[in-house]
Scaffold this motif. Structure first.
Motif, PDB file in Angstrom:
ATOM      1  N   LYS A  65     178.331  43.007   0.501  1.00 59.25           N
ATOM      2  CA  LYS A  65     177.058  42.281   0.414  1.00 59.25           C
ATOM      3  C   LYS A  65     177.104  41.166  -0.629  1.00 59.25           C
ATOM      4  CE  LYS A  65     174.279  46.224   1.872  1.00 59.25           C
ATOM      5  NZ  LYS A  65     175.375  47.155   2.101  1.00 59.25           N
ATOM      6  N   ILE A  66     178.316  40.730  -0.992  1.00 57.93           N
ATOM      7  CA  ILE A  66     178.474  39.641  -1.964  1.00 57.93           C
ATOM      8  C   ILE A  66     177.936  38.352  -1.358  1.00 57.93           C
ATOM      9  CG2 ILE A  66     180.795  38.909  -1.276  1.00 57.93           C
ATOM     10  CD1 ILE A  66     179.847  39.379  -4.884  1.00 57.93           C
ATOM     11  N   ARG A  67     177.458  37.442  -2.216  1.00 59.40           N
ATOM     12  CA  ARG A  67     176.841  36.205  -1.728  1.00 59.40           C
ATOM     13  C   ARG A  67     177.739  35.017  -2.048  1.00 59.40           C
ATOM     14  NH1 ARG A  67     171.837  32.930  -3.698  1.00 59.40           N
ATOM     15  NH2 ARG A  67     172.769  33.433  -5.681  1.00 59.40           N
ATOM     16  N   ASN A  71     177.597  26.456   2.103  1.00 60.46           N
ATOM     17  CA  ASN A  71     178.261  26.717   3.386  1.00 60.46           C
ATOM     18  C   ASN A  71     179.625  27.355   3.200  1.00 60.46           C
ATOM     19  OD1 ASN A  71     176.139  25.562   4.825  1.00 60.46           O
ATOM     20  ND2 ASN A  71     176.992  23.512   4.578  1.00 60.46           N
ATOM     21  N   LYS A  72     179.841  28.027   2.058  1.00 61.63           N
ATOM     22  CA  LYS A  72     181.169  28.549   1.758  1.00 61.63           C
ATOM     23  C   LYS A  72     181.613  29.629   2.737  1.00 61.63           C
ATOM     24  CE  LYS A  72     181.019  27.622  -3.133  1.00 61.63           C
ATOM     25  NZ  LYS A  72     179.931  28.065  -3.952  1.00 61.63           N
ATOM     26  N   LEU A  73     180.692  30.363   3.350  1.00 64.07           N
ATOM     27  CA  LEU A  73     181.105  31.395   4.297  1.00 64.07           C
ATOM     28  C   LEU A  73     181.935  30.808   5.427  1.00 64.07           C
ATOM     29  CD1 LEU A  73     178.077  33.824   4.644  1.00 64.07           C
ATOM     30  CD2 LEU A  73     180.386  34.383   3.960  1.00 64.07           C
ATOM     31  N   ASP A  74     181.614  29.589   5.862  1.00 67.67           N
ATOM     32  CA  ASP A  74     182.355  28.982   6.958  1.00 67.67           C
ATOM     33  C   ASP A  74     183.343  27.920   6.493  1.00 67.67           C
ATOM     34  OD1 ASP A  74     180.989  30.460   8.965  1.00 67.67           O
ATOM     35  OD2 ASP A  74     179.246  29.182   8.648  1.00 67.67           O
ATOM     36  N   GLN A  75     183.077  27.254   5.372  1.00 70.62           N
ATOM     37  CA  GLN A  75     183.934  26.156   4.941  1.00 70.62           C
ATOM     38  C   GLN A  75     185.038  26.579   3.970  1.00 70.62           C
ATOM     39  OE1 GLN A  75     181.341  23.162   3.382  1.00 70.62           O
ATOM     40  NE2 GLN A  75     180.629  22.528   5.413  1.00 70.62           N
ATOM     41  N   LYS A  76     184.873  27.681   3.275  1.00 71.06           N
ATOM     42  CA  LYS A  76     185.911  28.179   2.360  1.00 71.06           C
ATOM     43  C   LYS A  76     186.863  29.045   3.172  1.00 71.06           C
ATOM     44  CE  LYS A  76     186.323  30.750  -1.978  1.00 71.06           C
ATOM     45  NZ  LYS A  76     186.881  29.766  -2.883  1.00 71.06           N
ATOM     46  N   HIS A  77     188.145  28.814   3.006  1.00 71.03           N
ATOM     47  CA  HIS A  77     189.141  29.538   3.784  1.00 71.03           C
ATOM     48  C   HIS A  77     190.133  30.255   2.873  1.00 71.03           C
ATOM     49  CE1 HIS A  77     187.646  26.775   6.864  1.00 71.03           C
ATOM     50  NE2 HIS A  77     188.066  27.675   7.726  1.00 71.03           N
ATOM     51  N   TYR A  78     190.663  31.352   3.401  1.00 69.44           N
ATOM     52  CA  TYR A  78     191.766  32.058   2.753  1.00 69.44           C
ATOM     53  C   TYR A  78     193.027  31.652   3.485  1.00 69.44           C
ATOM     54  CZ  TYR A  78     195.037  35.786   1.734  1.00 69.44           C
ATOM     55  OH  TYR A  78     196.156  36.476   1.386  1.00 69.44           O
ATOM     56  N   TYR A  79     193.974  31.078   2.750  1.00 69.24           N
ATOM     57  CA  TYR A  79     195.199  30.570   3.347  1.00 69.24           C
ATOM     58  C   TYR A  79     196.355  31.514   3.044  1.00 69.24           C
ATOM     59  CZ  TYR A  79     192.428  26.298   3.426  1.00 69.24           C
ATOM     60  OH  TYR A  79     191.436  25.389   3.636  1.00 69.24           O
ATOM     61  N   SER A  80     197.237  31.678   4.031  1.00 68.71           N
ATOM     62  CA  SER A  80     198.443  32.463   3.818  1.00 68.71           C
ATOM     63  C   SER A  80     199.564  31.859   4.652  1.00 68.71           C
ATOM     64  CB  SER A  80     198.233  33.933   4.182  1.00 68.71           C
ATOM     65  OG  SER A  80     197.905  34.055   5.548  1.00 68.71           O
ATOM     66  N   LEU A  96     186.894  37.008   6.891  1.00 73.56           N
ATOM     67  CA  LEU A  96     187.592  37.809   5.886  1.00 73.56           C
ATOM     68  C   LEU A  96     186.694  38.928   5.350  1.00 73.56           C
ATOM     69  CD1 LEU A  96     190.260  38.016   4.287  1.00 73.56           C
ATOM     70  CD2 LEU A  96     189.199  36.578   2.563  1.00 73.56           C
ATOM     71  N   LEU A  97     185.417  38.634   5.124  1.00 72.45           N
ATOM     72  CA  LEU A  97     184.474  39.665   4.667  1.00 72.45           C
ATOM     73  C   LEU A  97     184.274  40.739   5.727  1.00 72.45           C
ATOM     74  CD1 LEU A  97     181.721  37.735   2.709  1.00 72.45           C
ATOM     75  CD2 LEU A  97     183.006  39.692   1.893  1.00 72.45           C
ATOM     76  N   ALA A  98     184.311  40.343   7.001  1.00 69.76           N
ATOM     77  CA  ALA A  98     184.152  41.331   8.065  1.00 69.76           C
ATOM     78  C   ALA A  98     185.404  42.210   8.192  1.00 69.76           C
ATOM     79  CB  ALA A  98     183.872  40.623   9.384  1.00 69.76           C
ATOM     80  N   ARG A  99     186.569  41.616   7.969  1.00 66.21           N
ATOM     81  CA  ARG A  99     187.824  42.345   8.131  1.00 66.21           C
ATOM     82  C   ARG A  99     188.183  43.172   6.903  1.00 66.21           C
ATOM     83  NH1 ARG A  99     193.307  41.088   7.492  1.00 66.21           N
ATOM     84  NH2 ARG A  99     192.801  39.029   6.684  1.00 66.21           N
ATOM     85  N   LYS A 100     188.153  42.564   5.721  1.00 66.70           N
ATOM     86  CA  LYS A 100     188.463  43.246   4.453  1.00 66.70           C
ATOM     87  C   LYS A 100     187.370  42.914   3.455  1.00 66.70           C
ATOM     88  CE  LYS A 100     193.260  42.199   4.336  1.00 66.70           C
ATOM     89  NZ  LYS A 100     194.385  41.861   3.482  1.00 66.70           N
TER      90      LYS A 100
END
Length: 148
Positions: A65-67, A71-80, A96-100
């Protein structure tokens, strides 16, 4: 009048450790992570020693439930990257929040700790859970005041 600088030994640093619990529901990710990193590092104590792990344990509950503001939920990405050609992947923080659900908090706090063996030891004192319950009730954690 002689003044000496206090430098904690490893035994003194480990003797004064306590446990704190933080509810992450509705709190901004970066501000919460900086407070957690401050407690893990031990900067909230008068016995802070830069070359020793004088910090406390931190339990984070409700990590899902972190905030994230704006628009960071869609515009911020985790890169690997897997290391092979074409192995780049990007995942938005919404997925990423839905998965981990615990990973964004762990990654944000890890980035705020020292980049050495000491920082990796401090990160082991962070316990993150997506749900409101945790298995550390025997340690009697105190609520951590987070001023946001």
């Amino acid at each position: 009048m002689s003044q000496t600088t206090f430098s904690a030994t490893k035994e003194q640093a480990q003797a004064g450790r306590s446990w704190y619990v933080v509810d992450a529901a509705g709190k901004p990710l970066g501000r919460l992570a900086s407070e957690i990193a401050r407690v893990l590092r031990g900067k909230h104590k008068p016995t802070f020693t830069p070359h020793q792990d004088t910090g406390d344990f931190v339990i984070v509950v409700n990590a899902d439930k972190i905030r994230l503001t704006g628009n960071k939920l869609d515009q911020k990405h985790y890169y690997s990257h897997s290391g092979i050609p074409g192995g780049f992947s990007a995942e938005s923080y919404r997925h990423l929040l839905a998965r981990k659900p615990t990973f964004p908090i762990e990654k944000a706090v890890k980035g705020m700790l020292p980049k050495n063996v000491l920082g990796r030891e401090m990160l082991t004192k962070l316990k993150v859970y997506a749900t409101p319950d945790h298995p550390h009730a025997a340690q009697k954690p105190q609520p951590l005041k987070v001023s946001l």
